[in-house]
Scaffold this motif. Structure first.
Motif, PDB file in Angstrom:
ATOM      1  N   PHE A  35      16.348 -43.110  81.925  1.00 36.48           N
ATOM      2  CA  PHE A  35      15.075 -43.019  81.221  1.00 36.48           C
ATOM      3  C   PHE A  35      13.913 -43.266  82.178  1.00 36.48           C
ATOM      4  O   PHE A  35      12.905 -42.569  82.153  1.00 36.48           O
ATOM      5  N   LEU A  36      14.080 -44.262  83.048  1.00 35.20           N
ATOM      6  CA  LEU A  36      13.038 -44.577  84.022  1.00 35.20           C
ATOM      7  C   LEU A  36      13.684 -45.327  85.181  1.00 35.20           C
ATOM      8  O   LEU A  36      14.344 -46.341  84.985  1.00 35.20           O
ATOM      9  N   ASP A  37      13.489 -44.811  86.390  1.00 35.39           N
ATOM     10  CA  ASP A  37      14.036 -45.426  87.600  1.00 35.39           C
ATOM     11  C   ASP A  37      13.038 -46.458  88.118  1.00 35.39           C
ATOM     12  O   ASP A  37      11.939 -46.107  88.555  1.00 35.39           O
ATOM     13  N   TYR A  38      13.420 -47.729  88.073  1.00 35.20           N
ATOM     14  CA  TYR A  38      12.504 -48.794  88.480  1.00 35.20           C
ATOM     15  C   TYR A  38      12.286 -48.819  89.997  1.00 35.20           C
ATOM     16  O   TYR A  38      11.343 -49.438  90.470  1.00 35.20           O
ATOM     17  N   ALA A  39      13.152 -48.156  90.748  1.00 40.87           N
ATOM     18  CA  ALA A  39      12.976 -48.073  92.203  1.00 40.87           C
ATOM     19  C   ALA A  39      12.160 -46.851  92.602  1.00 40.87           C
ATOM     20  O   ALA A  39      11.425 -46.874  93.583  1.00 40.87           O
ATOM     21  N   ASP A  40      12.287 -45.770  91.849  1.00 40.20           N
ATOM     22  CA  ASP A  40      11.552 -44.537  92.112  1.00 40.20           C
ATOM     23  C   ASP A  40      10.973 -44.062  90.787  1.00 40.20           C
ATOM     24  O   ASP A  40      11.657 -43.420  89.991  1.00 40.20           O
ATOM     25  N   ILE A  45      13.412 -39.626  82.373  1.00 40.10           N
ATOM     26  CA  ILE A  45      12.815 -38.961  81.215  1.00 40.10           C
ATOM     27  C   ILE A  45      11.348 -39.338  81.051  1.00 40.10           C
ATOM     28  O   ILE A  45      10.490 -38.481  80.792  1.00 40.10           O
ATOM     29  N   PHE A  46      11.016 -40.617  81.217  1.00 40.51           N
ATOM     30  CA  PHE A  46       9.647 -41.079  80.975  1.00 40.51           C
ATOM     31  C   PHE A  46       8.631 -40.391  81.894  1.00 40.51           C
ATOM     32  O   PHE A  46       7.646 -39.824  81.407  1.00 40.51           O
ATOM     33  N   PRO A  47       8.828 -40.406  83.227  1.00 39.92           N
ATOM     34  CA  PRO A  47       7.832 -39.726  84.075  1.00 39.92           C
ATOM     35  C   PRO A  47       7.808 -38.215  83.888  1.00 39.92           C
ATOM     36  O   PRO A  47       6.766 -37.579  84.092  1.00 39.92           O
ATOM     37  N   GLU A  48       8.948 -37.622  83.509  1.00 37.53           N
ATOM     38  CA  GLU A  48       8.947 -36.184  83.240  1.00 37.53           C
ATOM     39  C   GLU A  48       8.020 -35.846  82.073  1.00 37.53           C
ATOM     40  O   GLU A  48       7.370 -34.800  82.064  1.00 37.53           O
ATOM     41  N   LEU A  49       7.942 -36.757  81.108  1.00 38.82           N
ATOM     42  CA  LEU A  49       7.108 -36.523  79.934  1.00 38.82           C
ATOM     43  C   LEU A  49       5.666 -36.967  80.138  1.00 38.82           C
ATOM     44  O   LEU A  49       4.732 -36.306  79.680  1.00 38.82           O
ATOM     45  N   PHE A  50       5.459 -38.106  80.836  1.00 38.98           N
ATOM     46  CA  PHE A  50       4.138 -38.732  80.854  1.00 38.98           C
ATOM     47  C   PHE A  50       3.546 -38.945  82.241  1.00 38.98           C
ATOM     48  O   PHE A  50       2.440 -39.479  82.353  1.00 38.98           O
ATOM     49  N   GLY A  51       4.250 -38.581  83.284  1.00 38.70           N
ATOM     50  CA  GLY A  51       3.696 -38.680  84.622  1.00 38.70           C
ATOM     51  C   GLY A  51       3.999 -39.995  85.314  1.00 38.70           C
ATOM     52  O   GLY A  51       4.333 -40.996  84.681  1.00 38.70           O
ATOM     53  N   VAL A  52       3.866 -39.984  86.632  1.00 41.27           N
ATOM     54  CA  VAL A  52       4.234 -41.132  87.460  1.00 41.27           C
ATOM     55  C   VAL A  52       3.271 -42.307  87.258  1.00 41.27           C
ATOM     56  O   VAL A  52       3.682 -43.469  87.270  1.00 41.27           O
ATOM     57  N   GLU A  53       1.983 -42.037  87.077  1.00 46.22           N
ATOM     58  CA  GLU A  53       1.021 -43.129  86.916  1.00 46.22           C
ATOM     59  C   GLU A  53       1.347 -43.977  85.689  1.00 46.22           C
ATOM     60  O   GLU A  53       1.289 -45.224  85.741  1.00 46.22           O
ATOM     61  N   ASN A  54       1.684 -43.343  84.594  1.00 45.69           N
ATOM     62  CA  ASN A  54       2.066 -44.092  83.395  1.00 45.69           C
ATOM     63  C   ASN A  54       3.397 -44.811  83.595  1.00 45.69           C
ATOM     64  O   ASN A  54       3.597 -45.905  83.060  1.00 45.69           O
ATOM     65  N   ALA A  55       4.296 -44.203  84.372  1.00 46.93           N
ATOM     66  CA  ALA A  55       5.554 -44.878  84.689  1.00 46.93           C
ATOM     67  C   ALA A  55       5.288 -46.125  85.521  1.00 46.93           C
ATOM     68  O   ALA A  55       5.879 -47.186  85.282  1.00 46.93           O
ATOM     69  N   ASP A  56       4.383 -46.021  86.503  1.00 42.87           N
ATOM     70  CA  ASP A  56       4.005 -47.193  87.302  1.00 42.87           C
ATOM     71  C   ASP A  56       3.492 -48.315  86.405  1.00 42.87           C
ATOM     72  O   ASP A  56       3.864 -49.485  86.586  1.00 42.87           O
ATOM     73  N   ARG A  57       2.644 -47.967  85.472  1.00 46.29           N
ATOM     74  CA  ARG A  57       2.018 -48.968  84.616  1.00 46.29           C
ATOM     75  C   ARG A  57       3.028 -49.649  83.693  1.00 46.29           C
ATOM     76  O   ARG A  57       3.012 -50.878  83.548  1.00 46.29           O
ATOM     77  N   ILE A  58       3.922 -48.879  83.107  1.00 44.29           N
ATOM     78  CA  ILE A  58       4.863 -49.484  82.165  1.00 44.29           C
ATOM     79  C   ILE A  58       5.881 -50.356  82.890  1.00 44.29           C
ATOM     80  O   ILE A  58       6.309 -51.390  82.378  1.00 44.29           O
ATOM     81  N   ALA A  89      16.536 -34.070  73.593  1.00 39.32           N
ATOM     82  CA  ALA A  89      16.667 -32.880  74.438  1.00 39.32           C
ATOM     83  C   ALA A  89      16.889 -33.271  75.899  1.00 39.32           C
ATOM     84  O   ALA A  89      17.737 -32.686  76.586  1.00 39.32           O
ATOM     85  N   ALA A  90      16.165 -34.299  76.359  1.00 37.02           N
ATOM     86  CA  ALA A  90      16.313 -34.738  77.746  1.00 37.02           C
ATOM     87  C   ALA A  90      17.665 -35.401  77.978  1.00 37.02           C
ATOM     88  O   ALA A  90      18.305 -35.190  79.016  1.00 37.02           O
ATOM     89  N   VAL A  91      18.105 -36.204  77.017  1.00 37.14           N
ATOM     90  CA  VAL A  91      19.400 -36.873  77.142  1.00 37.14           C
ATOM     91  C   VAL A  91      20.527 -35.851  77.116  1.00 37.14           C
ATOM     92  O   VAL A  91      21.491 -35.954  77.887  1.00 37.14           O
TER      93      VAL A  91
END
Length: 253
Positions: A35-40, A45-58, A89-91
């Motif tokens: 769902f989200l790689d904490y190292a990258d 799934i999360f960055p694919e949907l909402f982008g890397v900046e939002n992944a960084d923040r969460i 769909a992503a899973v």
């Protein structure tokens, strides 16, 4: 007899395709989904949907244990999006790739980020899915307990302590006790990078003390304080974070 054991695959399909090489069987202890790689933070799934900046923040909020703020950010991002359909769909895409990579025979159970209802659609005839069940492999009895316990993270397959304990009870005495989460031992549940205690199972620890399996194998904690702890005659082993290492843990007898 040689069995390879992996856990926390989190999208490492390439490694999974090689995990059974040189072994008579592969055991997979769950968390296939990434769902989200904490190292990258660009992977999953999360960055694919909402982008890397939002992944960084969460990741920043969750690491700081600011779970209410993380949930609020998530709610704002998901507003107007059919969450269930997008995630499924992503899973499904990830499961199609990873189950196709599993060797024969594979014995697998669910992790806390997995979606058990989808597994029957992707597990081929060479993959046996077990949860609260036993199987004999090479003359030894293996018991499997899937999923995780409830946490503020609210991952897809978290169940109550009572449900989890009932699955352990159904297994009974085994030679090797396989689970996704570890027994509740401080050295095994503390993640040295996330700097927090993950949830382990007191019922697993009680079963280990009572039934004395030769091994208790698990994953879930990606960077544990200790990889191995002995409880009586039982060797409790975190088989490793396969997503990053790509190396299975080997059991021979």
């Amino acid at each position: 007899m040689r069995v390879h054991v992996v856990s926390d695959v989190h999208g490492n399909t390439e490694g999974l395709a090689r995990a059974g090489e040189g072994a008579d069987a592969l055991i997979c202890l769950g968390d296939l989904v990434l769902f989200l790689d904490y190292a990258d933070h660009s992977r999953g799934i999360f960055p694919e949907l909402f982008g890397v900046e939002n992944a960084d923040r969460i990741v920043e909020l969750r690491t700081a244990r600011r779970f209410d703020e993380a949930r609020e950010l998530g709610r704002s991002l998901w507003a107007g999006v059919d969450r269930d359909s997008a995630i499924e769909a992503a899973v499904r895409k990830q499961y199609a790739e990873m189950f196709a990579a599993l060797p024969t025979p594979t014995y697998a159970t669910y992790g806390n980020v997995d979606i058990p209802s989808l597994w029957p659609q992707y597990a081929g005839p060479g993959t046996t899915v077990l949860d609260g069940e036993r199987v004999e492999i090479g003359g030894r009895v293996f018991g499997f307990v899937g999923g995780g316990l409830r946490t503020p993270m609210r991952t897809p397959f978290e169940i109550s302590d009572e449900e989890y304990a009932a699955k352990i009870e159904a297994i009974g005495e085994v030679d090797v006790l396989c689970s996704h989460i570890p027994p509740e031992i401080p050295e095994l549940v503390y993640d040295t990078v996330a700097r927090r205690f993950e949830r382990g199972s007191r019922a697993l620890l009680d079963a280990i003390r009572r039934t004395k399996p030769r091994y208790a194998l698990f994953g879930h904690v990606h960077q544990p304080l200790a990889q191995r702890v002995r409880v009586g005659r039982t060797e409790c082993v975190n088989v490793g974070h396969f997503a990053s290492s790509g190396r299975p843990w080997a059991l021979e007898w």
